[in-house]
Design an enzyme around this catalytic site. Structure first.
Site, PDB file in Angstrom:
ATOM      1  N   GLU A  71      -5.805  -7.307   5.041  1.00  0.00           N
ATOM      2  CA  GLU A  71      -5.343  -9.026   4.310  1.00  0.00           C
ATOM      3  C   GLU A  71      -5.281 -10.114   4.400  1.00  0.00           C
ATOM      4  O   GLU A  71      -4.589 -10.958   4.226  1.00  0.00           O
ATOM      5  CB  GLU A  71      -4.103  -7.764   3.712  1.00  0.00           C
ATOM      6  CG  GLU A  71      -2.814  -8.062   5.306  1.00  0.00           C
ATOM      7  CD  GLU A  71      -2.931  -6.742   6.203  1.00  0.00           C
ATOM      8  OE1 GLU A  71      -1.802  -6.957   6.991  1.00  0.00           O
ATOM      9  OE2 GLU A  71      -3.796  -5.936   6.323  1.00  0.00           O
ATOM     10  N   ASN A 108       1.103  -1.101   0.080  1.00  0.00           N
ATOM     11  CA  ASN A 108       0.070  -0.201   0.038  1.00  0.00           C
ATOM     12  C   ASN A 108       1.201   1.731  -0.086  1.00  0.00           C
ATOM     13  O   ASN A 108       0.529   2.134  -0.686  1.00  0.00           O
ATOM     14  CB  ASN A 108      -0.980  -0.194   1.087  1.00  0.00           C
ATOM     15  CG  ASN A 108      -2.119  -1.162   1.050  1.00  0.00           C
ATOM     16  OD1 ASN A 108      -2.612  -0.996   0.222  1.00  0.00           O
ATOM     17  ND2 ASN A 108      -2.659  -2.037   1.976  1.00  0.00           N
TER      18      ASN A 108
END
Length: 364
Positions: free
Chosen positions: A286, A251
């Site tokens: 995640e 990210n």
């Protein structure tokens, strides 16, 4: 143009009307016998052989033949049943009228039969045709009535009013029936739309919108239900908890939109390898969970190994073809396990996999 076959409801009403016509035929035969026996010896013209042949046998055979034709059409050509029944109802009435004595001034009312049949079908075309035939019949009645026979003319006027009232009532019934059918169709459509909306809302409440896997809440409900089932019918079950390695770095370096792509690709790989009896969910962020049932522990580990290697072999073009890896912790369910302990041990195995190098599977 393809004409759809009649519906079961249409066939049902065809059968009902056919049965009613058979009953009318039997009543007509019974009335003929009653008149004949009651007039025996008093009215020779109603008891001779010529009378039976011309006024009983011939018309009855004609009506019987018409009924048998209707039965054959209903069996072999059901698409023509409605039209045939309406046509035969007119012929039925005309045959009876033609063979009744002129002494019976109410015999024109028998023409109500085809009018009523047309009304039952809720078809304007049928009722229009029947009304026109009745109008022509009334005109013939007036033409054949002496201008000085006021009583008979008044009776014909009354009969004409009865036909007119029946036709108008029939058109009203058809209009009202169509309104009710339309209202019912609208209600059914609204109910169907509501069911679809409920299905969509139910799916939205259970599915993670990004990955199309089940969500955190649904996972806990399903795991709890499976453990309850274990009390009565034990079966093999393993819980795998999976986490994408270094996802925060993905990210930070490539943006959250790339992170979303990675989550989708990982979820797709999970779905590719699990079976129809298995369950996969996005637990949060995640992290993913997979419940494997009705499999030996070694088979479940093999499935998760294929997922692990399949993910590691992926190349994400949005990350300049860099690989992504996952760590997996597996717990083999035991009879004394609870829902919380089952998840906790699988999560501990995941932590061990993370701590000892990542991109591996640890079984506890």
């Amino acid at each position: 143009m393809h004409i759809p076959p009649p519906t079961p409801r249409q066939m049902y009403w065809n059968r009902v009307i056919l049965n009613a016509l058979w009953v009318l035929l039997l009543v007509y035969l019974a009335s003929q016998l009653f008149v004949s026996f009651s007039m025996w010896g008093h009215r020779p013209e109603l008891s001779g052989g010529h009378y039976y042949i011309s006024s009983v046998l011939i018309p009855d055979c004609i009506i019987l033949a018409l009924m048998l034709v209707l039965e054959a059409i209903g069996k072999w050509r059901p698409l023509l049943s409605e039209l045939s029944i309406v046509v035969v109802s007119h012929l039925f009435a005309i045959v009876i009228i033609m063979n009744l004595s002129s002494e019976f001034h109410v015999k024109p009312l028998i023409m109500l039969l085809p009018l009523l049949v047309s009304i039952l079908y809720l078809r304007k075309g049928f009722l229009n045709a029947s009304s026109i035939i009745c109008l022509l019949y009334i005109i013939l009645l007036f033409l054949n009535t002496s201008a000085y026979d006021y009583t008979l003319r008044i009776q014909n006027i009354i009969i004409a009013l009865v036909f007119t009232g029946t036709s108008l009532a029939g058109f009203g019934i058809i209009a009202r029936g169509r309104e009710l059918v339309q209202s019912l169709e609208n209600s059914l459509k609204s109910e169907q739309d509501l069911r679809i909306q409920n299905i969509i809302m139910d799916r939205l409440s259970k599915i993670d919108p990004l990955t199309d896997l089940y969500n955190h809440k649904t996972f806990h409900e399903y795991l709890g239900w499976l453990i309850e089932q274990q009390q009565s019918t034990p079966f093999p079950m393993q819980l795998a908890v999976m986490d994408i390695d270094n996802f925060k770095k993905v990210n930070d370096q490539h943006g959250h939109w790339v992170g979303d792509i990675v989550l989708k690709r990982v979820a797709a790989m999970v779905l590719k390898h699990i079976g129809s009896d298995d369950f996969a969910a996005r637990y949060g962020g995640e992290e993913f969970v997979v419940i494997l049932t009705a499999k030996r522990p070694e088979d479940s580990r093999e499935i998760m190994t294929r997922i692990l290697t399949g993910i590691a072999a992926m190349r994400i073009s949005e990350m300049e073809n860099q690989p992504v890896t996952v760590s997996i912790g597996i717990h083999i369910y035991k009879n004394e396990d609870t829902k919380s302990s089952t998840f906790q041990q699988a999560d501990d195995a995941l932590y061990e996999a993370k701590k000892t190098g990542k991109n591996k599977i640890i079984v506890m």
